[in-house]
Design a protein around this motif. Structure first.
Motif, PDB file in Angstrom:
ATOM      1  N   LEU A 153       1.061  -1.133  -0.087  1.00  0.00           N
ATOM      2  CA  LEU A 153      -0.144  -0.116   0.074  1.00  0.00           C
ATOM      3  C   LEU A 153       0.837   1.388  -0.081  1.00  0.00           C
ATOM      4  CD1 LEU A 153      -2.837  -0.820   2.564  1.00  0.00           C
ATOM      5  CD2 LEU A 153      -2.945  -1.020   0.000  1.00  0.00           C
ATOM      6  N   VAL A 154       1.971   1.476   0.640  1.00  0.00           N
ATOM      7  CA  VAL A 154       2.515   2.488   0.849  1.00  0.00           C
ATOM      8  C   VAL A 154       3.430   2.581  -0.393  1.00  0.00           C
ATOM      9  CG1 VAL A 154       4.680   3.518   2.187  1.00  0.00           C
ATOM     10  CG2 VAL A 154       2.714   2.498   3.688  1.00  0.00           C
ATOM     11  N   GLN A 157       1.078   3.789  -3.180  1.00  0.00           N
ATOM     12  CA  GLN A 157       0.600   5.147  -3.110  1.00  0.00           C
ATOM     13  C   GLN A 157       1.446   6.191  -2.847  1.00  0.00           C
ATOM     14  OE1 GLN A 157      -3.067   5.250  -0.398  1.00  0.00           O
ATOM     15  NE2 GLN A 157      -3.312   3.147  -0.656  1.00  0.00           N
ATOM     16  N   VAL A 158       2.617   5.755  -2.260  1.00  0.00           N
ATOM     17  CA  VAL A 158       3.657   6.953  -2.181  1.00  0.00           C
ATOM     18  C   VAL A 158       4.787   6.812  -2.782  1.00  0.00           C
ATOM     19  CG1 VAL A 158       4.922   8.082  -0.129  1.00  0.00           C
ATOM     20  CG2 VAL A 158       2.710   7.156   0.558  1.00  0.00           C
ATOM     21  N   GLU A 369       2.222   6.900   8.164  1.00  0.00           N
ATOM     22  CA  GLU A 369       2.213   6.897   6.656  1.00  0.00           C
ATOM     23  C   GLU A 369       1.285   5.564   6.245  1.00  0.00           C
ATOM     24  OE1 GLU A 369       5.607   7.114   3.557  1.00  0.00           O
ATOM     25  OE2 GLU A 369       5.993   5.386   4.566  1.00  0.00           O
ATOM     26  N   SER A 372      -2.311   6.008   6.967  1.00  0.00           N
ATOM     27  CA  SER A 372      -3.018   6.957   6.087  1.00  0.00           C
ATOM     28  C   SER A 372      -3.145   6.220   4.742  1.00  0.00           C
ATOM     29  CB  SER A 372      -2.225   8.267   5.602  1.00  0.00           C
ATOM     30  OG  SER A 372      -0.959   7.989   5.294  1.00  0.00           O
ATOM     31  N   CYS A 373      -2.617   5.322   4.372  1.00  0.00           N
ATOM     32  CA  CYS A 373      -2.710   4.461   3.116  1.00  0.00           C
ATOM     33  C   CYS A 373      -3.542   3.255   3.169  1.00  0.00           C
ATOM     34  CB  CYS A 373      -0.970   4.061   2.711  1.00  0.00           C
ATOM     35  SG  CYS A 373       0.097   5.217   2.156  1.00  0.00           S
ATOM     36  N   HIS A 375      -3.340   0.893   5.804  1.00  0.00           N
ATOM     37  CA  HIS A 375      -3.044  -0.361   6.855  1.00  0.00           C
ATOM     38  C   HIS A 375      -3.811  -0.285   8.148  1.00  0.00           C
ATOM     39  CE1 HIS A 375       0.083  -2.552   4.908  1.00  0.00           C
ATOM     40  NE2 HIS A 375       0.388  -1.524   4.388  1.00  0.00           N
TER      41      HIS A 375
END
Length: 526
Positions: A153-154, A157-158, A369, A372-373, A375
């Motif tokens: 996910l991180v 998305q990041v 982080e 926010s994604c 998790h």
């Protein structure tokens, strides 16, 4: 179709009736094997045929089956070789200006995915410079708390989105829409053609197209050509997708990273630890191989892509050497703790503040982080466990194998990641129980490091309580590190000592890990 093929394999022969009934079997005989066969190209559905319609009367697209020629002693270059053969064959049959690359274990989840990708490739302002549009890899079999940290996910998305902001999105090998000319070696803007100009007006019959295509899928076709170097996917690297994307960008093209709210494509993530680590080893080895080659972003990409993109690439290309500092932190501090050797400043010292700040700030940021994604806190904790396991096993083996290959002592291999599992394995996965069940060297390392930290923590506490309580302040950082390692390895201890199912650690792994950990702890006394 699958059943007919499996029956033919089981019998070892194909009857005359079956050959006459199904055109595809005409190419196969007793001399044909998986690694030794001629080129096979068959147009199953001809999109030019007005009678080729579905049950609702809609025109069907052209559907082609291709198996490139394989011969013993002739390198087939794994996935990259298959992709290049497909590029050439499709150029004769359809010459579609856009190519979608999708792994066999993924499927389309959104009917609008093609239209959305074309919005980038046909954009009035930027369409002429976009080489490919990359979608994130997403999976439909992730368990509740992402046991093996497969959701990324991180990363999706990041990290990948950040690299994409430099117009240098990574080509991930699947879920990617390519502009044919950029994938075929064209330089931008020198060789650029408008996407609408790429049309196929070939009026040859199906048999003529198949005959012409078979030559393009033969072993000898690529000899003395630029295929695998300046054209198509690059050969000689286990991470052929990443290095190919880099070479395309260094030819002047740009790439886009697109993450729609509804996943465009979904695949199957590994559901056992062994498979997950084999996959990670291949990725880390292949990407480190890129860093050590002429394609290193800081050399090959100098002046061609932005410095931020070069740094973004190296965030992944240096996965393998990241194993070395990780191994140091999970081996040296516990060993020193067990023998009362302090490695960090006292808690009462001002020099303790920088260490405490880095530790607290990094983990606080990581948690924020991750949350926010999307998790959950438990999935973040599972991610920390998997990061340690990956770095101390898969990344380390990838590092060693890459160095050995750079020295010319072995050849590049491609480890295929098997995704098929039994019903009981799937049941344990859904219950979020880590799957071991084999005497893998990687599992021995995981178990040994877990036991080493447990022994050192217990030994350190015994020494502090009974021998020198004043040493607590000197050893606090090491106690915290070992304590966290013990907590994060709780599933390992369960698999070693508590669980009795087929997915537990084998007795041989338990014996070897306890012996090696004990030997490491007692070595200074010998």
């Amino acid at each position: 179709m699958k059943t007919r093929i499996e029956l033919a394999i089981a019998k070892g022969s194909i009857s005359k009736e079956t050959r006459n009934q199904h055109k595809g079997f005409s190419e196969w005989n007793c001399k044909v094997t998986k690694q030794d066969h001629q080129s096979i190209v068959q147009i199953i559905v001809d999109g030019r045929d007005t009678n080729a319609v579905d049950k609702e009367g809609c025109q069907l697209p052209t559907l082609v089956y291709m198996a490139r020629e394989k011969r013993p002693g002739c390198p087939h270059n794994f996935k990259a070789g298959a992709m290049n053969a497909l590029i050439r064959v499709s150029s004769v049959i359809s010459n579609g200006p856009v190519i979608l690359n999708l792994d066999c274990d993924m499927y389309a989840n959104d009917g609008d995915a093609i239209r959305e990708a074309l919005c980038f490739l046909l954009d009035e302002k930027r369409e002429h410079e976009i080489a490919f549009v990359q979608h994130p890899q997403r999976f439909d079999n992730i368990c509740k708390n992402d046991l093996y940290a497969n959701s990324y996910l991180v990363v999706n998305q990041v990290e990948l989105a950040g690299i994409g902001s430099y117009d240098a999105a990574l080509y991930c090998g699947t879920g990617c829409f390519h502009r044919r000319e950029s994938l075929s070696g064209a330089k931008y803007p020198k060789d650029y053609r408008n996407i609408n100009e790429a049309k196929n007006n070939d009026n040859r019959s199906v048999d003529e197209l198949e005959k012409a295509s078979k030559v393009l899928a033969s072993c000898s076709y690529e000899k003395n050509t630029h295929w695998g170097k300046e054209m198509g996917l690059v050969y000689g690297c286990a991470a052929e997708d990443v290095v190919t994307g880099l070479t395309i960008q260094c030819r002047g093209w740009k790439s886009m990273y697109f993450k729609p709210n509804k996943p465009a494509f979904l695949g199957v993530a590994p559901v056992t630890l062994d498979i997950a680590l084999v996959q990670m080893k291949r990725w880390s080895e292949g990407m480190f191989q890129i860093f050590l080659s002429k394609y290193c972003p800081f050399i090959y990409g100098h002046g061609k892509i932005k410095f931020g993109a070069q740094m973004g690439y190296c965030n992944y290309l240096l996965w393998a050497p990241l194993s070395l500092p990780t191994l140091f932190y999970v081996i040296v501090p516990p060993l020193c703790l067990g023998h009362g050797i302090s490695l960090f400043p006292k808690v009462s010292s001002l020099w303790f503040i920088p260490f405490a700040y880095v530790f607290v700030a990094q983990n606080a940021y990581s948690i924020c982080e991750a949350l926010s994604c999307g998790h959950k806190l438990k999935s973040w904790w599972n991610l920390q466990r998997m990061l340690i396991i990956r770095r101390t096993t898969a990344f380390f083996f990838g590092f060693v194998d890459c160095i050995v290959k750079q020295m010319g002592l072995s050849q590049t291999a491609f480890a295929i990641t098997a995704k098929m599992v039994t019903e009981d394995v799937m049941e344990r996965y859904e219950q979020e129980m880590m799957e071991f069940g084999s005497s893998s060297v990687m599992f021995t390392i995981v178990a040994t490091l877990a036991m080493l930290n447990l022994f050192s923590l217990i030994g350190g506490f015994i020494d502090i309580i009974f021998l020198d309580f004043g040493a607590l302040g000197n050893l606090m950082c090491q106690i915290i590190l070992c304590g966290l390692m013990v907590l994060v390895n709780v599933p390992i201890y369960e698999a070693l000592f508590i669980r009795k199912d087929k997915g537990c650690m084998p007795f041989s792994v338990m014996f070897k890990s306890m012996f090696l950990a004990s030997l490491a702890c007692l070595l200074p006394y010998v």
